[in-house]
Design an enzyme around this catalytic site. Structure first.
Site, mmCIF file in Angstrom:
data_model
loop_
_atom_site.group_PDB
_atom_site.id
_atom_site.type_symbol
_atom_site.label_atom_id
_atom_site.label_comp_id
_atom_site.label_asym_id
_atom_site.label_seq_id
_atom_site.Cartn_x
_atom_site.Cartn_y
_atom_site.Cartn_z
ATOM 1 N N HIS A 32 -2.186 -2.472 -9.666
ATOM 2 C CA HIS A 32 -3.196 -1.880 -8.789
ATOM 3 C C HIS A 32 -4.417 -2.783 -8.733
ATOM 4 O O HIS A 32 -4.771 -3.380 -9.747
ATOM 5 C CB HIS A 32 -3.610 -0.481 -9.281
ATOM 6 C CG HIS A 32 -4.255 0.331 -8.214
ATOM 7 N ND1 HIS A 32 -5.598 0.216 -7.927
ATOM 8 C CD2 HIS A 32 -3.737 1.228 -7.345
ATOM 9 C CE1 HIS A 32 -5.878 1.025 -6.924
ATOM 10 N NE2 HIS A 32 -4.771 1.645 -6.547
ATOM 11 N N HIS A 65 0.883 -1.184 0.000
ATOM 12 C CA HIS A 65 0.000 0.000 0.000
ATOM 13 C C HIS A 65 0.920 1.234 0.000
ATOM 14 O O HIS A 65 1.763 1.382 -0.898
ATOM 15 C CB HIS A 65 -0.928 -0.113 1.216
ATOM 16 C CG HIS A 65 -2.064 0.861 1.275
ATOM 17 N ND1 HIS A 65 -2.419 1.695 0.249
ATOM 18 C CD2 HIS A 65 -2.960 1.134 2.277
ATOM 19 C CE1 HIS A 65 -3.477 2.418 0.605
ATOM 20 N NE2 HIS A 65 -3.815 2.105 1.845
ATOM 21 N N ASP A 95 2.492 5.498 -6.643
ATOM 22 C CA ASP A 95 3.733 5.472 -5.872
ATOM 23 C C ASP A 95 4.989 5.489 -6.746
ATOM 24 O O ASP A 95 6.069 5.833 -6.265
ATOM 25 C CB ASP A 95 3.768 4.231 -4.973
ATOM 26 C CG ASP A 95 2.775 4.357 -3.833
ATOM 27 O OD1 ASP A 95 2.742 5.428 -3.217
ATOM 28 O OD2 ASP A 95 2.035 3.395 -3.576
#
Ligand code: CMC
Length: 385
Positions: free
Chosen positions: A268, A229, A322
């Site tokens: 994802h 995460h 990210d």
């Protein structure tokens, strides 16, 4: 003696809750197949280009953009809440300098509840005040824990500054350039909310027991920390470091994929098309890296992106938020282990917003599990086992 077998429950088994819709929300909309993210119907690109983090938080919490006077009022409320109780400054001074910032942050946010007389007041007005309090105090905790661990004196929050500028001013002991403050502000906008991601869902599980907002946010921080995460942004930076020269990208990625290991910053649960936040950050990170002399880092990121595209894009694996945020944060000059705390600084908007929204028609979050163990076992006394 016959033991009644438990009848299988009628629920549907959905590992990882991948296809489960757990509640309704009017905050963010994700179209994973087409790579779309909207906050209250406004495209993320539009907000990143035109808005400020404070304005976006207002949007998420009130489901409408503020007027000038509403925004001024909200910013004033945030400024009034920046400072920390003296006991928290003292507690921060006593934390080990070796502490991982995410552990320190989780502990300090939890400790804030000890000095908030309305910590357990579940009224909507009180929860709204606590939401603003948490939004305002989190950057102060992150920046000043970093100063503490580096043996520097605390820098108190300057109430005349916005969240991004104020944070960088406390962190570095001097005002940032406009470009750096804007870069951080854009990152805060892009990370502010994202449906029922793991940390938001964790916060909702906690709040649904009618616990309190501090407990919900503490739960969420612990959940965001994991490398699957929010911890992925740090893992991306470590990977870029580990690869070394750009010429080693191909061998590194080929080896990772061959071993069936995850390449951090890719893939994802919801997006099977390009994550729109990653698309925005890609261009943004390129410009920022160029302006700050981090061109080689960006080139390495681009080389990984290109190679992953050739190898796994057909499986719906693309860069997520990210991936390019690592290059962006590095170019802003942030320490790698502050990347995930900065995610907290932003996502706290989503966490508390969803908690308050969910409490308007609360139902305890409590799924079931599929029991796969034995039945009808004989109890064996300990000396006979
Ligand atoms: N690198 C290589 N292969 C991948 C990756 C990746 N990053 N992500 C998924 N896959 C493959 C995976 O090996 C599997 O292949 P196969 O079907 O052949 O076994 C397939 O894609 C499905 O993967 P999964 O892990 O079952 O999918 P998921 O929906 O459970 O995982 C994820 C989503 C984000 C946990 C995963 O993509 C991942 O671990 N990515 C790396 C960590 C990361 O960047 N996390 C940040 C997520 S976005 C921001 C946030 O939420 O904080």
């Amino acid at each position: 003696m016959s033991i009644t077998m438990s009848t299988p429950h009628p629920g549907r088994f959905d590992k990882g809750l991948a296809d489960t819709i757990a509640a309704e929300s009017a905050m963010s909309y994700i179209d994973g197949a087409n790579g779309v993210l909207e906050y209250v119907g406004l495209e993320i690109d539009t907000l990143a280009r035109n808005s400020t983090f404070e304005e976006v938080v207002y949007l998420l919490w009130h489901q409408k953009l503020p007027t000038r006077s509403q925004l001024d009022g909200f910013e004033e409320d945030i400024r009034a809440e920046h400072d920390l109780p003296q006991a928290i400054w003292d507690m921060m001074s006593s934390l080990p300098a070796s502490a991982v910032p995410m552990h320190a942050l989780r502990t300090l946010v939890s400790a804030l509840s000890l000095y908030d007389p309305e910590a357990d007041d579940q009224s909507p007005a009180s929860n709204q005040r606590k939401a603003t309090r948490l939004l305002a105090k989190t950057p102060v905790l992150i920046a000043n824990f970093d100063r503490h661990r580096n043996g520097k004196d605390f820098v108190k929050p300057d109430p005349s500054l916005g969240i991004a500028t104020g944070f960088l001013t406390m962190l570095n002991g001097k005002k940032p350039t406009k470009t750096m403050a804007q870069a951080l502000d854009v990152c805060l906008i892009l990370h502010a909310d994202h449906g029922f991601n793991a940390s938001t869902f964790a916060a909702l599980v906690t709040i649904s027991t009618l616990s309190d907002i501090y407990s919900a946010v503490t739960t969420a921080i612990g959940t965001l920390k994991g490398p699957l995460h929010g911890g992925a942004n740090q893992a991306v930076m470590r990977m870029l470091d580990e690869i070394g020269d750009v010429s080693k990208v191909e061998a590194y990625i080929t080896d990772k994929l061959r071993r069936k290991e995850k390449v951090m910053g890719f893939g994802h649960r919801v997006y099977k098309a390009y994550d729109p936040r990653a698309a925005y950050l890609k261009t943004f990170a390129g410009q920022l890296a160029h302006d700050t002399g981090n061109q080689t880092l960006y080139e390495k990121s681009e080389a990984i992106d290109k190679l992953m595209h050739e190898r796994v894009a057909s499986k719906g694996i693309h860069p997520n938020v990210d991936f390019y945020s690592a290059t962006t944060y590095y170019s802003i000059g942030l320490a790698v282990d502050l990347f995930t705390p900065i995610f907290v600084m932003s996502r706290i908007a989503g966490w508390v917003g969803h908690c308050i929204e969910y409490l308007t028609s609360n139902k305890l979050m409590r799924p079931r599990c599929e029991y796969v163990g034995p039945h009808n076992q004989q109890y064996m006394p300990i000396e006979k086992r």
